[in-house]
Design a protein around this motif. Structure first.
Motif, PDB file in Angstrom:
ATOM      1  N   THR A 293       1.906  -1.160   2.112  1.00  0.00           N
ATOM      2  CA  THR A 293       2.179  -2.596   2.152  1.00  0.00           C
ATOM      3  C   THR A 293       0.958  -3.313   2.700  1.00  0.00           C
ATOM      4  OG1 THR A 293       4.571  -2.348   2.428  1.00  0.00           O
ATOM      5  CG2 THR A 293       3.589  -4.389   3.245  1.00  0.00           C
ATOM      6  N   GLU A 294       0.666  -4.456   2.101  1.00  0.00           N
ATOM      7  CA  GLU A 294      -0.421  -5.306   2.570  1.00  0.00           C
ATOM      8  C   GLU A 294       0.178  -6.525   3.260  1.00  0.00           C
ATOM      9  OE1 GLU A 294      -4.099  -6.956   0.162  1.00  0.00           O
ATOM     10  OE2 GLU A 294      -2.322  -8.188  -0.185  1.00  0.00           O
TER      11      GLU A 294
ATOM     12  N   GLU B  71      -3.063  -3.245   6.366  1.00  0.00           N
ATOM     13  CA  GLU B  71      -2.395  -2.308   5.466  1.00  0.00           C
ATOM     14  C   GLU B  71      -1.672  -1.244   6.278  1.00  0.00           C
ATOM     15  OE1 GLU B  71      -5.428  -2.571   1.630  1.00  0.00           O
ATOM     16  OE2 GLU B  71      -5.211  -0.682   2.730  1.00  0.00           O
TER      17      GLU B  71
ATOM     18  N   ARG C 125      -0.853 -13.613  -1.951  1.00  0.00           N
ATOM     19  CA  ARG C 125      -1.406 -12.925  -3.105  1.00  0.00           C
ATOM     20  C   ARG C 125      -0.485 -13.197  -4.283  1.00  0.00           C
ATOM     21  NH1 ARG C 125      -5.045  -8.772  -4.189  1.00  0.00           N
ATOM     22  NH2 ARG C 125      -5.325  -8.062  -2.036  1.00  0.00           N
TER      23      ARG C 125
ATOM     24  N   SER D 175       1.503 -12.497  -7.227  1.00  0.00           N
ATOM     25  CA  SER D 175       2.017 -11.198  -7.693  1.00  0.00           C
ATOM     26  C   SER D 175       1.703 -10.967  -9.161  1.00  0.00           C
ATOM     27  CB  SER D 175       3.522 -11.129  -7.446  1.00  0.00           C
ATOM     28  OG  SER D 175       4.206 -12.086  -8.238  1.00  0.00           O
TER      29      SER D 175
ATOM     30  N   GLY E 290      -2.724 -10.873  -8.901  1.00  0.00           N
ATOM     31  CA  GLY E 290      -3.395 -10.182  -7.801  1.00  0.00           C
ATOM     32  C   GLY E 290      -4.370 -11.055  -7.043  1.00  0.00           C
TER      33      GLY E 290
ATOM     34  N   ASP F  65     -10.882 -10.231  -4.182  1.00  0.00           N
ATOM     35  CA  ASP F  65     -11.078  -9.226  -3.137  1.00  0.00           C
ATOM     36  C   ASP F  65     -11.278  -9.972  -1.821  1.00  0.00           C
ATOM     37  OD1 ASP F  65     -11.926  -7.334  -1.343  1.00  0.00           O
ATOM     38  OD2 ASP F  65     -13.696  -6.725  -2.492  1.00  0.00           O
TER      39      ASP F  65
ATOM     40  N   ARG G 240       9.310  -7.991   1.939  1.00  0.00           N
ATOM     41  CA  ARG G 240       8.840  -7.314   0.729  1.00  0.00           C
ATOM     42  C   ARG G 240       9.964  -6.394   0.277  1.00  0.00           C
ATOM     43  NH1 ARG G 240       5.183  -2.266  -0.220  1.00  0.00           N
ATOM     44  NH2 ARG G 240       4.664  -2.563  -2.419  1.00  0.00           N
TER      45      ARG G 240
ATOM     46  N   SER H 234       2.769  -8.004   0.597  1.00  0.00           N
ATOM     47  CA  SER H 234       2.587  -7.790  -0.841  1.00  0.00           C
ATOM     48  C   SER H 234       2.128  -6.376  -1.104  1.00  0.00           C
ATOM     49  CB  SER H 234       1.574  -8.801  -1.401  1.00  0.00           C
ATOM     50  OG  SER H 234       0.339  -8.682  -0.719  1.00  0.00           O
ATOM     51  N   ARG H 235       1.784  -6.120  -2.370  1.00  0.00           N
ATOM     52  CA  ARG H 235       1.362  -4.811  -2.893  1.00  0.00           C
ATOM     53  C   ARG H 235       2.553  -3.952  -3.255  1.00  0.00           C
ATOM     54  NH1 ARG H 235      -3.719  -4.870  -5.010  1.00  0.00           N
ATOM     55  NH2 ARG H 235      -5.295  -5.318  -3.472  1.00  0.00           N
TER      56      ARG H 235
END
Lengths: 86, 357
Positions: free
Chosen positions: B2-3, B16, B40, B42, B45, B65, B313, B356-357
């Motif tokens: 997970t971020e 993270e 972010r 979804s 990205g 990034d 999340r 997110s992630r």
């Protein structure tokens, strides 16, 4: 032309140059001309109202100025972030 | 993995980790600058962050990034030559159309991007609304902090503005109307005129249940409310909570009867009540509330959690929950709030959390 001097991120937004010769009769006029020459500066010094942002100081030949301060050829205008933080 | 994107008083922190464990700081961006919100997208990205330099004013930046180059978005400004300046961006939310993002800010303004956050346009219908001169700011300014799309219908949005109440559109933002029936502003006199009671409503946070979109939940300045008619009218469901005051609110996307809040002692004492940190959960649409505190500080803990500093999340039994405090702690749960762990600490004051992630 007056000489506007910038530092930090303002210098980077103005093409990486710290000194700019600019036409104008007042500080606000100079800064508007500077924005036209370097659009990335828009919104960084003057807000939507045309006012200098609260925590930015402008000096004309070393004396504190504001938007209406007159400027003449060869005047030196420094744009500096205020001493503030937290 | 997970971020966590943490907007803080001193920059954006990207953490993270695995749910239910400690998290590591992977990246810090905008060092020294207040980052009020970061998300972010979804769908793409892309990262989008709201940054308000004390010197240079509010801006939105975007990057693919977080450790790379951030580009400044254009269009985040009020009309030139007016009497007001943009003070701050409070929230950035995905819209229902591809590439559409919304941003809300102070003074009660909504921006829309159709290209994933590179360029933005002010919503003029809300900006020019005839009631705007009557809108009252809350303690944090006239902040548009909640933007809740309607899943599958890009024309329908609900907004929460402190303290101008709930605003609804059914035509993609061309027109706006208020949705405040049933909200009771205990901080106004009973005999206050209708113009006052409809434009001095201090909404703290608004969320929509995605599986039942006509249902919304709200943390109000005094009370937690639920709407079952798409935000037109509201019922106080705060009975059973230790306080009617708080800021953040999240939902389990799988369960339209669910909500989580973090009550604070009072509007005059904005810390966790009785020195105990508890997240309160309902699974019956607010009929009852259960305190979730296993693993959270149980004594001598007087923390403040701001309105954007609680995030989720996933969903269901593995719903992850994270919240940050103004004293730089981040707590996380990987089991829908049943147990908690320190996810991170020793950070600057946390303004926002997104997972997110």
């Amino acid at each position: 032309m007056a000489l506007v001097r910038l530092r930090g991120p303002l210098k980077q937004l103005a093409g990486g140059s710290s000194e700019h010769a600019v036409e104008g009769d007042t500080v606000a006029g100079l800064l508007r001309e500077l924005e036209l020459a370097h659009p990335a500066l828009a919104g960084w010094i003057l807000d939507e109202r045309g006012l200098i942002r609260r925590h930015i100081n402008v000096f004309v030949n070393g004396e504190g100025g504001n938007e209406e301060t007159p400027v003449s050829d060869h005047d030196r205008v420094d744009v500096l972030p205020a001493i503030s933080g937290g | 993995m997970t971020e966590l994107l943490l907007g803080t008083k001193k920059g954006l922190f990207v953490l993270e980790g695995e749910p239910g464990t400690g998290f590591e700081v992977k990246t810090r961006a905008f060092a020294g600058e207040p980052v009020e919100y970061a998300m972010r997208d979804s769908r793409t990205g892309r990262l989008v962050a709201a940054v308000t330099s004390a010197f240079y004013g509010p801006k939105i930046f975007y990057a693919d990034d977080p450790a790379g180059e951030w580009e400044q978005a254009s269009g985040i400004a009020l009309p030139e030559g007016g009497d007001e300046a943009l003070e701050r961006i409070w929230v950035i939310t995905e819209g229902e159309e591809p590439q559409t993002l919304y941003a809300g800010g102070d003074p009660g303004v909504l921006f829309e991007s159709r290209d994933g956050g590179a360029t933005w346009e002010l919503n003029r219908a809300l900006w020019d609304h005839p009631t705007r001169p009557d809108w009252q700011p809350g303690g944090g300014g006239l902040c548009l902090h909640s933007i809740v799309p309607w899943p599958g219908d890009p024309d329908r949005l609900a907004l929460g503005i402190s303290a101008a109440g709930v605003w609804l559109t059914d035509d993609g933002g061309s027109t706006w109307r208020q949705g405040n029936e049933g909200l009771v502003a205990g901080y106004l006199p009973e005999e206050a005129p209708e113009t006052e009671t409809s434009t001095s409503l201090c909404i703290h946070h608004l969320e929509r249940a995605p599986r039942r979109p006509e249902r919304l939940f709200m943390q109000f300045h005094g009370g937690v409310y639920r709407s079952d008619d798409a935000g037109e009218s509201w019922t106080n469901i705060g009975a059973g909570l230790p306080s009617d005051f708080g800021f953040p609110l999240v939902l389990d996307p799988a369960d339209p009867d669910s909500a989580y809040v973090i009550p604070l002692a009072a509007d005059t004492d904005r810390v966790t009540p009785e020195g105990r940190v508890r997240v309160h959960e309902t699974r019956d649409a607010g009929v009852s509330w259960t305190a979730r505190g296993d693993g959270l500080p149980g004594e001598n803990a007087y923390l403040t959690v701001l309105r954007q500093a609680l995030a989720t999340r996933g969903e269901g039994e593995t719903l992850e929950l994270y919240f940050g405090t103004t004293t730089g702690e981040v707590f996380g749960s990987g089991d829908a709030g049943a147990s908690w762990l320190d996810a991170a600490n020793h950070l600057p004051p946390v303004y926002s959390v997104k997972a997110s992630r």
